[in-house]
Design an enzyme around this catalytic site. Sequence first.
Site, PDB file in Angstrom:
ATOM      1  N   ASP A 198      -1.854  -9.811  -4.360  1.00 22.64           N
ATOM      2  CA  ASP A 198      -3.309  -9.447  -3.919  1.00 22.64           C
ATOM      3  C   ASP A 198      -4.508  -9.917  -4.792  1.00 22.64           C
ATOM      4  O   ASP A 198      -4.368  -8.833  -5.889  1.00 22.64           O
ATOM      5  CB  ASP A 198      -3.349  -8.100  -3.569  1.00 22.64           C
TER       6      ASP A 198
ATOM      7  N   ASN B 154      -7.292  -9.870  -4.638  1.00 21.76           N
ATOM      8  CA  ASN B 154      -8.554  -8.987  -4.362  1.00 21.76           C
ATOM      9  C   ASN B 154      -9.803  -9.721  -4.117  1.00 21.76           C
ATOM     10  O   ASN B 154     -10.931  -9.197  -4.694  1.00 21.76           O
ATOM     11  CB  ASN B 154      -8.773  -7.705  -5.176  1.00 21.76           C
TER      12      ASN B 154
ATOM     13  N   HIS C 248      -2.459  -4.919   4.510  1.00 23.67           N
ATOM     14  CA  HIS C 248      -2.198  -6.054   4.252  1.00 23.67           C
ATOM     15  C   HIS C 248      -0.968  -6.485   5.319  1.00 23.67           C
ATOM     16  O   HIS C 248      -0.215  -5.787   5.629  1.00 23.67           O
ATOM     17  CB  HIS C 248      -1.852  -6.367   2.842  1.00 23.67           C
TER      18      HIS C 248
ATOM     19  N   ASN D 268       0.772  -1.068   0.207  1.00 20.99           N
ATOM     20  CA  ASN D 268       0.158   0.073  -0.173  1.00 20.99           C
ATOM     21  C   ASN D 268       0.618   1.113  -0.046  1.00 20.99           C
ATOM     22  O   ASN D 268       0.705   2.026   0.730  1.00 20.99           O
ATOM     23  CB  ASN D 268      -1.076   0.049   1.321  1.00 20.99           C
TER      24      ASN D 268
ATOM     25  N   GLU E  31       1.101  -2.928  -5.136  1.00 18.37           N
ATOM     26  CA  GLU E  31       0.671  -1.709  -4.787  1.00 18.37           C
ATOM     27  C   GLU E  31       1.746  -0.648  -4.478  1.00 18.37           C
ATOM     28  O   GLU E  31       1.768  -0.184  -3.312  1.00 18.37           O
ATOM     29  CB  GLU E  31      -0.325  -1.658  -3.859  1.00 18.37           C
TER      30      GLU E  31
END
Length: 262
Positions: free
Chosen positions: A157, A159, A254, A9, A35
Amino acid sequence: MKIISWNVNGIRAVEKKGFVDWLLSTEADVICIQETKANEKQLSEELKNPTDITKGLSYKSYFYSAEKAGYSGTAIYCKNTPDAVENLGDERFDSEGRVTIVKVGKTAVISAYFPNSQDDEEGGHPRLEYKLAFNEAIHKKCDELVAAGFNIVLCGDYNVAHKEIDIANPKTNTKHAGFLPEERAWMDKFIDSGYVDTFRVFNQEAGQYSWWSYRFHAREKNVGWRLDYQCINPEFLPKLKSAGILKDVYGSDHCPVVIEVE
């Protein structure tokens, strides 16, 4: 081979929280990042090439950034120089830096940041079709790599919380991005085609999550979702030694996940 995957992130933000020290402490062979929200020109040398002289340990990094600034992006850190570095080869998704692939011998390690299908105010999901198209493209890429003789590790990830066991509140989230029937159906299809969710080989317990909202003390209460996976082709399963979630590693919404293979 120890392989870690983490949606950070924002790699510049997590650098300020001890990311480089953590990375070096893992001594992992490959570390997949999602990310990143940055391009290489914005990164410090320490972040691009983490080094611990006392251990004789250093990593090379390989970044695929989104065209849009501060958005998406993937990267992979390698202890040893890979034989090849690639992206997905599909401009629809490479423009968002969704995939980085390294090939080490006959193993292909993939860092993938699956799109978020998004929730809008009308109850719709404006990026669901885009996400499902990405899912099909990455599935095809995995099949192509396996057909070419590679073992694959699809890290990232995804999602999506695959099953009810993978989310703290399944009943109230069936209409929310990340737990939509269409997303879960694709994950069923992917697993049914032979790919293995490595974590569930070793752990069938509920309450095992890798993402928590920053709101309402969700992580403290363990009200989370398991969104981060490391899936392998079935031929690689005999080489799988362990898989886990590093829930005590902070710095992002995360936490990292890890596997070890021969």
